[in-house]
Write an enzyme that holds these catalytic residues in place. Structure first.
Site, PDB file in Angstrom:
ATOM      1  N   LYS A 114      -4.916   1.300   1.660  1.00 50.29           N
ATOM      2  CA  LYS A 114      -4.463   2.119   0.536  1.00 50.29           C
ATOM      3  C   LYS A 114      -5.632   2.474  -0.390  1.00 50.29           C
ATOM      4  O   LYS A 114      -6.765   2.083  -0.138  1.00 50.29           O
ATOM      5  CB  LYS A 114      -3.347   1.378  -0.216  1.00 50.29           C
ATOM      6  CG  LYS A 114      -2.150   1.022   0.686  1.00 50.29           C
ATOM      7  CD  LYS A 114      -1.544   2.268   1.322  1.00 50.29           C
ATOM      8  CE  LYS A 114      -0.274   1.997   2.105  1.00 50.29           C
ATOM      9  NZ  LYS A 114      -0.494   1.365   3.412  1.00 50.29           N
TER      10      LYS A 114
HETATM   11  C1  LIG Z   1       4.690   4.644   2.785  1.00 51.06           C
HETATM   12  C2  LIG Z   1       4.566   3.148   2.811  1.00 51.06           C
HETATM   13  N1  LIG Z   1       5.422   2.411   2.095  1.00 51.06           N
HETATM   14  C3  LIG Z   1       5.352   1.067   2.084  1.00 51.06           C
HETATM   15  C4  LIG Z   1       4.407   0.396   2.819  1.00 51.06           C
HETATM   16  C5  LIG Z   1       4.365  -1.100   2.830  1.00 51.06           C
HETATM   17  O1  LIG Z   1       3.186  -1.596   2.241  1.00 51.06           O
HETATM   18  P1  LIG Z   1       2.749  -3.106   2.412  1.00 51.06           P
HETATM   19  O2  LIG Z   1       1.890  -3.187   3.624  1.00 51.06           O
HETATM   20  O3  LIG Z   1       1.964  -3.394   1.146  1.00 51.06           O
HETATM   21  O4  LIG Z   1       3.970  -3.926   2.508  1.00 51.06           O
HETATM   22  C6  LIG Z   1       3.483   1.120   3.576  1.00 51.06           C
HETATM   23  C7  LIG Z   1       2.461   0.427   4.364  1.00 51.06           C
HETATM   24  O5  LIG Z   1       1.693   0.985   5.099  1.00 51.06           O
HETATM   25  C8  LIG Z   1       3.577   2.538   3.581  1.00 51.06           C
HETATM   26  O6  LIG Z   1       2.707   3.267   4.293  1.00 51.06           O
END
Ligand SMILES: Cc1ncc(COP(=O)(O)O)c(C=O)c1O
Length: 379
Positions: free
Chosen positions: A185
């Site tokens: 991210k």
């Molecule tokens: C659009 C989106 N939402 C939520 C998440 C979940 O993130 P996390 O890996 O911090 O749980 C991701 C992870 O890639 C994502 O791309």
């Protein structure tokens, strides 16, 4: 010929002073949640217009907790975009609710609000839009609809920390907003995520939900009235998060410059669908640069296209598969053909390298490789 440097499609940028700062936390003995977590939450809160912020171990945990805080469970429906990561439908199902999938725009990938409106029913309790890099969609219309129909909004802002809407950072307005600090991210705490909320009572509930359901009693003992999870972010991670948040403006500027370069260097033949072209000062954060391949006019598959790039040391991703066509999604009665834009994106999308450590020359190399491979694969 020397082998070209491998290019990752996503990568964090962590400098030596940050490594030293994290090492200091490790040496301090105070390594799990403590003062650095509180500091990370204060800094994020300032970034989000002073709203309440709670940091947890992932955006997945944040979305699960958001659903629980909103009191969503068995018998409830949650409307979400099928062009998103598995997290969203997983967490809806995990709390016992039913996901109702809707389609998205082919270019911006924003949730189709007309379809949301048509699908809101008596059991709808929340809408979860996933915000896409490059365009945020019409949040005014989304919130007007949510208010009118009495449903909550949980904004999945995993990909867009730093995007602005009407002059404010994403997270500074709205209902519950969630972020991700996964290494792919815009900023990272290795793993990590956050919820942004308005209500002090709901924030207190988040405190319990992320830490066993524990409530501290005046006599120094503890009680549990409901089973919470264990989602508190350690200080080691929070220290990294604090440094990364401070560098966010620099990372965003770098990503915007690289996206500008993609648009300059991209050879438009044969025609791929590109993300929305940035407008000067539009304040969009860019976490990914995802194209759609013109599969009808190509003699090869997406896998062959990606393999050909990989052979030149260029890694790519697929963001994302269609949630309604996963084995889990199909359990709720969905079939191929239900959500055409989501499916076309899922079938033909390729995420090209984009991260703050890339150079303009790296982008030129990706664009040249894509043009060459696409030309060779033309029917
Ligand atoms: C659009 C989106 N939402 C939520 C998440 C979940 O993130 P996390 O890996 O911090 O749980 C991701 C992870 O890639 C994502 O791309």
């Amino acid at each position: 010929m020397p082998t070209p440097t491998p290019l990752k499609f996503a990568s964090p940028l962590i400098d030596e002073p940050t490594v030293a700062a994290v090492a200091d936390v490790l040496r301090s003995g105070q390594i799990t949640s403590g003062p650095w977590l509180e500091r990370f939450e204060r800094d994020l809160s300032a970034f989000c217009g002073g709203r309440h912020v709670r940091v947890v171990t992932s955006a997945t945990a944040a979305i699960e907790i958001a659903l629980q805080v909103a009191g969503i469970g068995p018998g409830d429906e949650v409307i979400t975009c099928a062009q998103s990561f598995f997290t969203v439908s997983n967490m809806i199902v995990k709390v016992g609710a039913t996901p109702v999938f809707v389609d998205c725009d082919l270019v911006t990938r924003n949730i189709d609000l007309g379809e949301v409106e048509r699908k809101i029913g008596p059991r709808t309790r929340a809408i979860i839009p996933t915000h896409w890099p490059g365009s945020l969609g019409d949040l005014d219309r989304l919130y007007a609809l949510a208010r009118q129909r009495g449903v909550r909004v949980i904004e999945d802002a995993a990909l867009v920390i730093g995007s602005r809407y009407r002059g404010q950072n994403v997270g500074a307005i709205g209902d519950i907003v969630t972020f991700s600090f996964h290494p792919n991210k815009n900023i990272t705490s290795i793993e990590g995520g956050a919820l942004v909320l308005d209500s002090a009572a709901e924030t207190k509930r988040v405190d319990a939900l992320r830490f066993h359901g524990i409530e501290r009693l005046p006599d120094g003992t503890r009680d549990v009235a409901f089973p919470g999870g264990k989602f508190n972010l350690p200080d080691v991670n929070a220290r990294l998060g604090v440094e990364q948040l401070a560098r966010l403006p620099e990372f965003l500027a770098r990503r915007r410059a690289l996206v500008g370069r993609y648009f300059e260097q991209w050879d438009a033949t044969p025609a791929c669908v590109l993300p929305p072209r940035p407008v000067d000062g539009d304040g969009q954060s860019w976490n990914m640069f995802s194209i759609l391949l013109p599969l009808d006019s190509l003699a090869r598959t997406r896998k062959e296209f990606r393999d050909a790039l990989m052979a030149q040391g260029i890694a790519t991703g697929v963001s994302y598969e269609a949630l309604h066509l996963s084995t889990l999604g199909r359990r709720f009665g969905y079939h191929r053909g239900d959500l055409p834009n989501t499916e076309r994106i899922a079938d033909s999308t390729v995420t090209l390298p984009l991260h703050a450590a890339l150079t303009g020359a790296d982008v030129d190399r990706v664009c040249a490789a894509c043009a060459e491979i696409l030309a060779a694969q033309q029917r």
